[in-house]
Write an enzyme that holds these catalytic residues in place. Structure first.
Site, PDB file in Angstrom:
ATOM      1  N   ILE A 150      -1.125  -0.969  -4.371  1.00 26.91           N
ATOM      2  CA  ILE A 150      -2.332  -0.149  -4.319  1.00 26.91           C
ATOM      3  C   ILE A 150      -1.910   1.283  -4.028  1.00 26.91           C
ATOM      4  CG2 ILE A 150      -4.540   0.251  -3.154  1.00 26.91           C
ATOM      5  CD1 ILE A 150      -4.488  -2.766  -2.413  1.00 26.91           C
ATOM      6  N   PHE A 207       0.822  -1.203   0.000  1.00 25.38           N
ATOM      7  CA  PHE A 207       0.000   0.000   0.000  1.00 25.38           C
ATOM      8  C   PHE A 207       0.858   1.257   0.000  1.00 25.38           C
ATOM      9  CE2 PHE A 207      -3.099  -2.978   1.671  1.00 25.38           C
ATOM     10  CZ  PHE A 207      -4.336  -2.494   1.261  1.00 25.38           C
ATOM     11  N   ASP A 208       0.466   2.231  -0.802  1.00 28.95           N
ATOM     12  CA  ASP A 208       0.969   3.583  -0.641  1.00 28.95           C
ATOM     13  C   ASP A 208       0.338   4.138   0.642  1.00 28.95           C
ATOM     14  OD1 ASP A 208       2.126   6.105  -1.332  1.00 28.95           O
ATOM     15  OD2 ASP A 208       0.189   6.724  -2.147  1.00 28.95           O
ATOM     16  N   LEU A 209       0.874   5.236   1.159  1.00 26.75           N
ATOM     17  CA  LEU A 209       0.310   5.846   2.365  1.00 26.75           C
ATOM     18  C   LEU A 209      -0.557   7.059   2.028  1.00 26.75           C
ATOM     19  CD1 LEU A 209       0.022   6.195   5.425  1.00 26.75           C
ATOM     20  CD2 LEU A 209       2.255   7.354   5.426  1.00 26.75           C
ATOM     21  N   ASP A 210       0.067   8.136   1.573  1.00 21.33           N
ATOM     22  CA  ASP A 210      -0.669   9.370   1.294  1.00 21.33           C
ATOM     23  C   ASP A 210      -1.648   9.190   0.144  1.00 21.33           C
ATOM     24  OD1 ASP A 210       0.770  10.644   3.269  1.00 21.33           O
ATOM     25  OD2 ASP A 210       2.237  11.513   1.885  1.00 21.33           O
TER      26      ASP A 210
END
Length: 214
Positions: free
Chosen positions: A165, A12-15
């Site tokens: 994602i 997963f990306d964060l922002d």
């Protein structure tokens, strides 16, 4: 997800994917620009800065020769205020809880790892992830392709059996360059056109839809 695709790990990306960081990121950019004596756009006019490496944003805003100065001023505020001016997207904790029962989950963000971990702990998301990956404060691993290559090696995961994602083209390009599947988060700050231009046609409009795709 397509039936023919085997998934063994999810990154997963964060922002713009796990959390909405608009208030903190844009506020800290405004803080930096003001102290540099530069024009200060509105927060809405700075949302394009959410996702790309920070040095790239300041290179465009004030020129490459002053980008490092901008990053330093940004971090003056971000390190103690901006990183918590953030909000977890509705449904994300439930999605992560469900997916963590089936797959190893990882975070791969261009943000410095020290901030990634503090944000995940603060918003009680760290429990869902096996490991987190981010850039160094010196700028190493800011490029999403390099970051994901590093993360795949460190986790002993295979790109062709992993899914990224994220909400921006940098996430999609990073996935493509590492042979990964990609699901775009349209509820973040990117667009379907960004994903298409990187060779992907799969996205969701709400976090809960990820459970249907995975």
């Amino acid at each position: 997800m397509q039936d023919a695709r085997v998934v063994e790990a999810i990154f997963f990306d964060l922002d713009g994917t796990l959390t909405d960081p608009k208030e903190g990121i844009t506020g800290c950019i405004q803080h930096a620009l003001e102290r540099m004596g530069e024009p200060v756009p509105s927060k809405d006019d700075l949302t394009w800065c959410i996702g790309p490496p920070l040095v790239d944003n300041f290179s465009e805003l004030v020129g490459p020769e002053r980008a490092a100065e901008g990053v330093a001023l940004y971090r003056q505020r971000f390190g103690h205020v901006g990183l918590f001016e953030n909000e977890v997207y509705h449904g994300i904790p439930e999605v992560l809880m469900s997916l963590a029962d089936k797959y190893p989950l990882y975070v791969a963000s261009s943000k410095p790892l020290v901030f990634v971990d503090r944000i995940l702990e603060h918003f009680e998301l760290a429990q869902f992830f096996v490991r987190t990956f981010g850039s160094g404060l010196d700028g190493t691993l800011q490029d999403k392709s390099e970051l994901l290559a590093h993360a795949l090696i460190e986790t002993d995961q295979t790109g062709s059996k992993s899914v990224m994602i994220g909400d921006r083209r940098h996430d999609a390009i990073g996935a493509k360059n590492n042979g990964m599947s990609f699901i775009g988060a349209l509820y973040g700050y990117g667009s379907a056109d960004e994903f298409r231009s990187s060779g992907y046609e799969e996205w969701v409009e709400q976090p809960q839809e990820l459970l249907e795709r995975l």
